[in-house]
Structures are given as structure tokens and as C-alpha cells.
Design a protein around this motif. Structure first.
Motif, mmCIF file in Angstrom:
data_model
loop_
_atom_site.group_PDB
_atom_site.id
_atom_site.type_symbol
_atom_site.label_atom_id
_atom_site.label_comp_id
_atom_site.label_asym_id
_atom_site.label_seq_id
_atom_site.Cartn_x
_atom_site.Cartn_y
_atom_site.Cartn_z
ATOM 1 N N GLU B 66 0.849 -1.183 0.000
ATOM 2 C CA GLU B 66 0.000 0.000 0.000
ATOM 3 C C GLU B 66 0.892 1.243 0.000
ATOM 4 O OE1 GLU B 66 -3.293 -0.438 2.490
ATOM 5 O OE2 GLU B 66 -4.157 1.513 1.945
ATOM 6 N N LYS B 75 -6.460 -4.071 -1.853
ATOM 7 C CA LYS B 75 -6.916 -4.913 -0.740
ATOM 8 C C LYS B 75 -5.965 -6.102 -0.621
ATOM 9 C CE LYS B 75 -10.985 -7.637 0.678
ATOM 10 N NZ LYS B 75 -11.167 -7.267 2.068
ATOM 11 N N ASP B 76 -5.330 -6.199 0.510
ATOM 12 C CA ASP B 76 -4.403 -7.310 0.796
ATOM 13 C C ASP B 76 -3.335 -7.489 -0.284
ATOM 14 O OD1 ASP B 76 -5.970 -7.712 3.020
ATOM 15 O OD2 ASP B 76 -7.161 -9.309 2.106
ATOM 16 N N GLY B 77 -2.882 -6.370 -0.841
ATOM 17 C CA GLY B 77 -1.801 -6.430 -1.835
ATOM 18 C C GLY B 77 -2.282 -6.566 -3.264
ATOM 19 N N ASP B 91 -14.887 -9.570 -0.554
ATOM 20 C CA ASP B 91 -13.974 -10.660 -0.175
ATOM 21 C C ASP B 91 -13.777 -11.630 -1.336
ATOM 22 O OD1 ASP B 91 -13.620 -9.697 2.359
ATOM 23 O OD2 ASP B 91 -15.273 -10.861 3.213
ATOM 24 N N SER B 167 -8.517 -13.931 -0.301
ATOM 25 C CA SER B 167 -7.447 -14.580 0.470
ATOM 26 C C SER B 167 -6.811 -15.735 -0.322
ATOM 27 C CB SER B 167 -7.974 -15.082 1.818
ATOM 28 O OG SER B 167 -9.078 -15.939 1.599
ATOM 29 N N VAL B 170 -4.591 -14.181 -2.977
ATOM 30 C CA VAL B 170 -3.335 -13.720 -2.369
ATOM 31 C C VAL B 170 -2.368 -14.894 -2.216
ATOM 32 C CG1 VAL B 170 -2.298 -12.803 -0.239
ATOM 33 C CG2 VAL B 170 -4.382 -11.756 -1.170
ATOM 34 N N SER B 171 -2.866 -16.027 -1.714
ATOM 35 C CA SER B 171 -1.999 -17.210 -1.535
ATOM 36 C C SER B 171 -1.421 -17.675 -2.866
ATOM 37 C CB SER B 171 -2.794 -18.371 -0.930
ATOM 38 O OG SER B 171 -3.276 -18.000 0.316
ATOM 39 N N GLU B 174 1.170 -15.277 -4.038
ATOM 40 C CA GLU B 174 2.400 -15.451 -3.231
ATOM 41 C C GLU B 174 3.200 -16.648 -3.743
ATOM 42 O OE1 GLU B 174 0.779 -15.727 0.692
ATOM 43 O OE2 GLU B 174 1.094 -13.592 1.128
#
Lengths: 107, 194
Positions: B66, B75-77, B91, B167, B170-171, B174
């Protein structure tokens, strides 16, 4: 013809905005999906106009200016970069895009 | 017109050339064009071999910090401009073949992207080139796919093709970042000395 679907509308809004700002009739009509690129002269003019538009958007981005509610100028101008350069290339004027881009950058 | 930033790396041309050389060497080593890149509408990653992505410091190859993600939402990267967030439940990410992280398949497009994005960064911001080699594995997380930009052949989007939780995305991003390498010995500073 450069066309934009609903998900790309912000790119077109910025394209028309900056084309109007540099007062380039061909660029305005091109960004408005009214006209296409038909000659090497048009391809050169559009390439030059596009980089002028990018310069203006960088200044606006630095000054936190939003255009018609669009604040993420970097993202949408990059999308426009792919759209415009891709359209000019697919019309057979890659050479004009490349050469004019090189020339503009070295000025 | 104010300062000309089209020549963002004007005094770093040697570094730009080194990056271009590294990209081309990776393409020469890993790309195999003896076959159709597109098969049944899907990109054959093994033939494509390698893709490139501009990374603005301090972001990692697939997720943003951010304050270093541009001016839109995050949101969350994950930037809201990159994927289609569900309007009724943020979400969730909706499936869209028109959204996704940008990747380049050619030296020309990869360098042009680095230069283009460099113009929008604050003075001195480092920009690097990350790459993902597919030679031995076509692994891409479930629910994701590379889509060739129909308007620009050298531009690919890493799209979400099945709805998924933010979420989960994001995983997955990553795990992709772990598989990517960064040419971190060749940093460019945005319009440094320009």
C-alpha cells in the motif's frame, strides 16, 4: 478501429480527455472510435500525439489530479498504451510507431 | 509542456540495454516456437517458456505494498484495477478474462513497459524486471490462466477464470512470486539524473 468495451471505458475517457487537451483532431476521433489509422502519416501523428498525452498524464498523476473521477492514471494510461500501440501495429504501422517513439524520446 | 519524462532512463541506457540483453537471452533459452502458442484457446506456457513483469520497488513480483501501488484501491496487496472485485462482497474476486496482472512476452514490450511505468514513479524509485520460467512446468494455480491481450500480442494477463476468495488469490499470487526471479542486480532509478 480502436474500440473499448465496458471494462476499458476509463482508458477511453482518458484518451479522449488528453487528446482534447492537446487539441489533436485525429487523436480525438481515434480515441472516440470514430476513425482508424489508414496511412503512415496518421500512424506517425497518432504516435507523437500519444506520447504528448502521456506526458500530460504524468504531470496530472504527480499533482494528484483525477480525470472525470479516474485517479489511477498510471494503470489506465498503461492500458491505453497497449491498446494504441497494438492497434497501430495491427494496422501495419509498427515501423511508424517504433520510429516515431524513438524520435520523440530522443528530443 | 513541463519536464519531459519520456526519456525516463536517459542516463541509464547501459542498464536498460543490459536488461534487454538478459531478457532476450532468457527468451532464446526458454522459448520454443515449434508449435502453436494457442491451443484450444489456451496459451501453451511450455512453448511460451518465459514471461516478464516490471516490478516497482518495494513491491514483490505479484503483490503490491500500500502506498506503492498507484492511486487506486488496494486490498491485501491486490490492486482493485487488476482483478474484478465482487461489488456485493469484496472478499470475492469474480472470474474475468479481461482482468489480471500484466506480463510481457517480448524484450521490446518488457523494456517499453519498464520505461512507461518508470515515467509515473517518484524520483529515484527503483524498477526491476521479474520473470517466470515455464520450461519444466506449466504449473499455474487452479482457477488462473494466462490470457493473451487480443489488442496487443506481446501483452498477457494473468487472469482469474473461476471465482475465488481474495485470500485464496493472495496465496496463489504469493506462490507465483516464489517461483519468479528478479533481475535485482540491474535496478533502474526512475528519471534519475534525467
Amino acid at each position: 478501429m480502436l474500440e473499448f468495451d465496458e471494462d476499458e471505458r476509463n482508458a477511453q475517457v482518458l484518451g479522449i480527455h488528453y487528446a482534447k487537451k492537446i487539441d489533436n483532431k485525429l487523436a480525438i476521433e481515434f480515441m472516440s472510435s470514430i476513425t482508424s489509422v489508414s496511412t503512415s502519416e496518421q500512424a506517425e501523428e497518432l504516435t507523437k500525439a500519444f506520447w504528448e498525452m502521456v506526458d500530460l498524464s504524468i504531470e496530472d498523476n504527480e499533482n494528484d489530479v483525477s480525470i472525470e473521477g479516474i485517479s489511477d492514471l498510471e494503470f489506465w494510461m498503461y492500458k491505453l498504451f497497449n491498446d494504441v500501440s497494438g492497434c497501430i501495429e495491427k494496422r501495419g504501422f509498427k515501423k511508424q510507431w517504433d520510429e516515431t517513439t524513438r524520435k520523440v524520446k530522443s528530443e | 509542456m513541463g519536464r519531459n519524462k519520456k526519456d525516463v532512463f536517459k542516463n541509464q541506457m547501459k542498464t536498460v540495454q543490459n536488461i534487454a540483453d538478459r531478457i532476450q537471452a532468457l527468451i532464446d533459452k526458454h522459448r520454443n516456437l515449434n508449435g502453436k502458442i494457442l491451443k484450444d484457446g489456451k496459451v501453451n506456457m511450455k512453448l511460451l517458456g518465459v514471461l516478464f513483469r516490471a516490478v516497482v520497488d518495494p513491491n514483490n513480483p505479484t503483490l503490491y505494498e500500500e502506498g506503492f501501488h498507484g492511486k487506486g484501491g488496494i486490498k491485501d496487496g491486490i490492486r482493485e484495477c487488476d482483478y474484478k472485485f465482487c461489488k456485493t462482497n469484496p472478499d470475492w474476486i469474480e472470474a474475468s478474462r479481461k482482468h489480471g496482472l500484466s506480463f510481457s512476452s517480448t524484450t521490446e514490450h518488457a523494456v517499453a513497459t519498464i520505461e512507461f511505468l518508470g515515467g509515473f514513479q517518484k524520483k529515484g524509485t527503483k524498477i526491476e524486471c521479474a520473470y517466470w520460467i515455464f520450461e519444466d512446468s506449466e504449473w499455474i494455480p487452479d482457477g488462473m490462466e494466462f490470457i493473451q491481450d487480443p489488442k496487443k500480442d506481446a501483452h498477457y494477463l494473468l487472469a482469474v477464470v473461476e471465482p475465488m476468495l481474495v485470500s485464496d488469490l493472495v496465496s496463489k499470487l504469493e506462490s507465483i512470486a516464489i517461483r519468479m526471479a528478479v533481475m535485482n542486480n540491474l535496478p533502474l532509478g526512475a528519471y534519475k539524473n534525467a
